[in-house]
Scaffold this active site. Structure first.
Site, short mmCIF file in Angstrom:
data_model
loop_
_atom_site.label_atom_id
_atom_site.label_comp_id
_atom_site.label_asym_id
_atom_site.label_seq_id
_atom_site.Cartn_x
_atom_site.Cartn_y
_atom_site.Cartn_z
N LYS A 11 0.85 -1.20 0.00
CA LYS A 11 0.00 0.00 0.00
C LYS A 11 0.88 1.25 0.00
CE LYS A 11 -4.58 -0.01 0.44
NZ LYS A 11 -5.39 -0.85 -0.45
N THR A 58 -3.40 -5.83 0.32
CA THR A 58 -2.87 -4.48 0.58
C THR A 58 -3.76 -3.74 1.57
OG1 THR A 58 -3.97 -3.32 -1.25
CG2 THR A 58 -1.87 -4.41 -1.76
N ARG A 176 26.52 34.95 -8.87
CA ARG A 176 25.19 34.57 -9.37
C ARG A 176 24.30 34.22 -8.19
NH1 ARG A 176 25.67 28.27 -11.63
NH2 ARG A 176 26.51 27.45 -9.67
N GLN A 228 28.25 21.24 -7.60
CA GLN A 228 28.99 19.99 -7.33
C GLN A 228 29.93 20.16 -6.13
OE1 GLN A 228 28.31 21.28 -10.37
NE2 GLN A 228 28.43 19.75 -12.02
N HIS A 256 17.43 28.16 -11.94
CA HIS A 256 18.09 29.33 -12.53
C HIS A 256 17.27 30.61 -12.36
CE1 HIS A 256 20.77 26.37 -14.18
NE2 HIS A 256 19.81 25.83 -14.92
O1 LIG Z 1 26.96 24.72 -10.42
C1 LIG Z 1 26.80 24.45 -11.62
N1 LIG Z 1 27.18 23.24 -12.10
C2 LIG Z 1 27.04 22.90 -13.41
O2 LIG Z 1 27.39 21.76 -13.84
C3 LIG Z 1 26.43 23.85 -14.27
N2 LIG Z 1 26.13 23.86 -15.59
C4 LIG Z 1 25.55 25.05 -15.87
O3 LIG Z 1 25.10 25.39 -17.01
N3 LIG Z 1 25.49 25.83 -14.75
C5 LIG Z 1 26.04 25.10 -13.73
N4 LIG Z 1 26.22 25.38 -12.42
#
Ligand SMILES: O=c1[nH]c(=O)c2[nH]c(=O)[nH]c2[nH]1
Length: 294
Positions: A11, A58, A176, A228, A256
């Site tokens: 469930k 279930t 940014r 990353q 974005h």
């Molecule tokens: O932090 C980011 N990692 C990316 O891999 C990536 N690729 C992108 O277009 N902007 C960003 N920003």
């Protein structure tokens, strides 16, 4: 001749609310969860031979979710999920695995006239606390997490030095906006029994608070080179803080915010260092994931 390669059933989307009433103080504490419970085992014949004798309905699984919420504490959710899963192994010899997912929704106590209210709460955001438990006769694998914690920083994030070739249009940036919906998990070392989960159960609330604090502190304070690099630092810090955690993961959309060139209107400056008004984007968005093992 085809054969059943894998099967699980149960469930999903079982909504459960539990209240704790402190008889002495009159203070009530509430928990609201959405539970999923999927079973595995010797259930092949229900698929291949229409044999329902191996099927725990279930509907019965749903009933069990309620009964176990009554019988056991639902906090921390790791302990509840372990009890619930273990029940199906103890009760039905032909069931070999129970996969439980618990999503805990926020009900934060109201402060009225500066005092915590005894029985009134509000939903302060879509963030959830999640647990996945896979309970087998070998033990219990627990994955705890946070989902849908939406965060934004208005500066302190850059992205430059990436591959530039004939497919590239993105400009490098040293400043940014960075925004994401945090999905973070931490997977515990194998627990041999429910008793081992229960013993020192405060570890689960502590780790949730630690992971949440690390996520926000690193997000806020890191001079981010990329999503990353920032998420890897979060994973490292969670592993350093919680010795019983084997693996951490993040899945982060890069939401974005585009600059808008308004120079066509009376020469207004709204790009680069003059940027103030931005256009938040729906999709497409970046999606960056990683797992970090101890
Ligand atoms: O932090 C980011 N990692 C990316 O891999 C990536 N690729 C992108 O277009 N902007 C960003 N920003």
């Amino acid at each position: 001749m085809p054969s059943l390669a894998s099967a699980r059933y149960g469930k999903d989307n079982v909504r459960v609310y539990k209240v704790h009433k402190d008889a002495e103080t009159g203070v009530q504490t509430v928990t609201e969860m959405t539970v999923c419970c999927l079973l595995e085992g010797e259930i092949e014949t229900s698929y291949t031979q229409a044999d329902n004798s191996v099927v725990v309905a279930t509907d019965s699984i749903k009933n069990t979710i309620y009964i176990k919420a009554k019988e056991h504490p639902v906090n921390p959710p790791e302990v509840y999920a372990s009890h619930l899963g273990q029940h199906f192994l103890d009760k039905y010899a032909h069931i070999s695995a129970a996969n439980i997912k618990v999503i805990v929704h926020r009900w934060t106590r109201m402060n009225i006239d500066g005092k915590p209210h005894p029985h009134s709460f509000f939903r302060d955001g879509q963030e959830t606390r999640n647990v996945e438990a896979r309970v087998t006769r070998e033990g219990i694998v627990l994955k705890s997490g946070i989902a849908d914690l939406t965060v934004l920083k208005s500066t302190g994030s850059a992205f430059h030095g990436f591959v530039r070739d004939e497919y590239t249009t993105l400009a490098e940036t040293w400043d940014r906006i960075l925004s994401t919906d945090v999905d973070s998990t931490w997977t515990w070392k194998l627990f041999p029994t429910v008793a081992a989960v229960e013993e020192g159960a405060e570890r689960f609330n502590r780790a949730w608070e630690t992971a949440r604090n690390i996520t926000m502190k690193v997000f806020a304070e890191d001079n981010s080179a990329s999503v990353q690099a920032t998420m890897y630092k979060m994973c490292e810090q969670i592993l350093a803080a919680e010795s019983e955690v084997e693996l951490t993961s993040y899945s982060l959309p890069n939401k974005h915010y585009f600059e808008i060139d308004l120079s066509w209107h009376k020469g207004i400056k709204n790009t680069g260092k003059d940027a103030e008004v931005y256009a938040p984007q729906g999709g497409p968005n970046g999606l960056i994931k990683c797992e970090v093992r101890r």
